[in-house]
Design a protein around this motif. Structure first.
Motif, PDB file in Angstrom:
ATOM      1  N   TRP A   9       0.828  -1.212   0.000  1.00 17.28           N
ATOM      2  CA  TRP A   9       0.000   0.000   0.000  1.00 17.28           C
ATOM      3  C   TRP A   9       0.857   1.255   0.000  1.00 17.28           C
ATOM      4  CZ3 TRP A   9      -4.567   0.050  -1.723  1.00 17.28           C
ATOM      5  CH2 TRP A   9      -5.385  -1.064  -1.589  1.00 17.28           C
ATOM      6  N   MET A  13      -0.003   3.770  -3.068  1.00  9.92           N
ATOM      7  CA  MET A  13      -0.698   5.037  -2.816  1.00  9.92           C
ATOM      8  C   MET A  13      -0.114   6.226  -3.594  1.00  9.92           C
ATOM      9  SD  MET A  13      -3.401   4.464  -1.283  1.00  9.92           S
ATOM     10  CE  MET A  13      -3.958   6.058  -0.736  1.00  9.92           C
ATOM     11  N   PRO A  14       1.206   6.410  -3.642  1.00  9.86           N
ATOM     12  CA  PRO A  14       1.716   7.527  -4.462  1.00  9.86           C
ATOM     13  C   PRO A  14       1.321   7.387  -5.936  1.00  9.86           C
ATOM     14  CG  PRO A  14       3.438   6.751  -3.006  1.00  9.86           C
ATOM     15  CD  PRO A  14       2.294   5.777  -2.887  1.00  9.86           C
ATOM     16  N   LEU A  16      -1.377   5.937  -7.075  1.00  7.08           N
ATOM     17  CA  LEU A  16      -2.798   6.268  -7.136  1.00  7.08           C
ATOM     18  C   LEU A  16      -3.004   7.778  -7.147  1.00  7.08           C
ATOM     19  CD1 LEU A  16      -5.752   5.293  -7.051  1.00  7.08           C
ATOM     20  CD2 LEU A  16      -5.599   5.444  -4.560  1.00  7.08           C
ATOM     21  N   TRP A  17      -2.286   8.490  -6.290  1.00  3.73           N
ATOM     22  CA  TRP A  17      -2.418   9.953  -6.250  1.00  3.73           C
ATOM     23  C   TRP A  17      -1.927  10.600  -7.544  1.00  3.73           C
ATOM     24  CZ3 TRP A  17      -5.596  12.560  -3.577  1.00  3.73           C
ATOM     25  CH2 TRP A  17      -5.999  12.100  -2.329  1.00  3.73           C
ATOM     26  N   ILE A  18      -0.849  10.071  -8.099  1.00  3.52           N
ATOM     27  CA  ILE A  18      -0.343  10.613  -9.366  1.00  3.52           C
ATOM     28  C   ILE A  18      -1.388  10.433 -10.468  1.00  3.52           C
ATOM     29  CG2 ILE A  18       1.370  10.246 -11.197  1.00  3.52           C
ATOM     30  CD1 ILE A  18       3.393   9.641  -8.927  1.00  3.52           C
ATOM     31  N   LEU A  20      -4.696  10.070 -10.077  1.00  2.00           N
ATOM     32  CA  LEU A  20      -5.852  10.923  -9.802  1.00  2.00           C
ATOM     33  C   LEU A  20      -5.574  12.386 -10.136  1.00  2.00           C
ATOM     34  CD1 LEU A  20      -7.207   9.409  -6.461  1.00  2.00           C
ATOM     35  CD2 LEU A  20      -8.213   9.257  -8.743  1.00  2.00           C
ATOM     36  N   ILE A  21      -4.412  12.885  -9.767  1.00  2.00           N
ATOM     37  CA  ILE A  21      -4.057  14.273 -10.084  1.00  2.00           C
ATOM     38  C   ILE A  21      -3.921  14.448 -11.596  1.00  2.00           C
ATOM     39  CG2 ILE A  21      -2.235  16.011  -9.874  1.00  2.00           C
ATOM     40  CD1 ILE A  21      -1.824  14.945  -6.981  1.00  2.00           C
TER      41      ILE A  21
END
Length: 85
Positions: A9, A13-14, A16-18, A20-21
């Motif tokens: 995870w 997570m990084p 996933l954030w990349i 989404l952004i």
């Protein structure tokens, strides 16, 4: 045996954030970009790109050029039109 997948995870997570952004930036650019000049037709909301003949017709109709210049330009355009491919 107990396997703690916390490190997975932490790695995921990084990413996933990349993603989404990146999607948010893409959506903003896509929705705010001015579509003029695309020439893909009125069904997509983009403006029509005028052909040389349409530009000539518009200039003649608005009085920018006279009938002699219009006819000469029409002949020139017809003579230099590319043939079918």
């Amino acid at each position: 045996m107990y396997w703690d997948g916390g490190w997975v995870w932490m790695a995921f997570m990084p990413l996933l954030w990349i993603v989404l952004i990146g999607l948010a930036v893409w959506a903003v650019v896509r929705l705010t970009r001015h579509p003029a000049g695309r020439g893909d037709g009125p069904d997509r909301g983009w403006t029509h790109r005028e052909t040389p003949e349409e530009i000539l017709d518009r200039r003649f109709a608005s009085g920018e050029i006279d009938a002699d210049a219009y006819n000469e330009a029409r002949k020139h355009l017809a003579a230099h039109r590319p043939g079918p491919r």
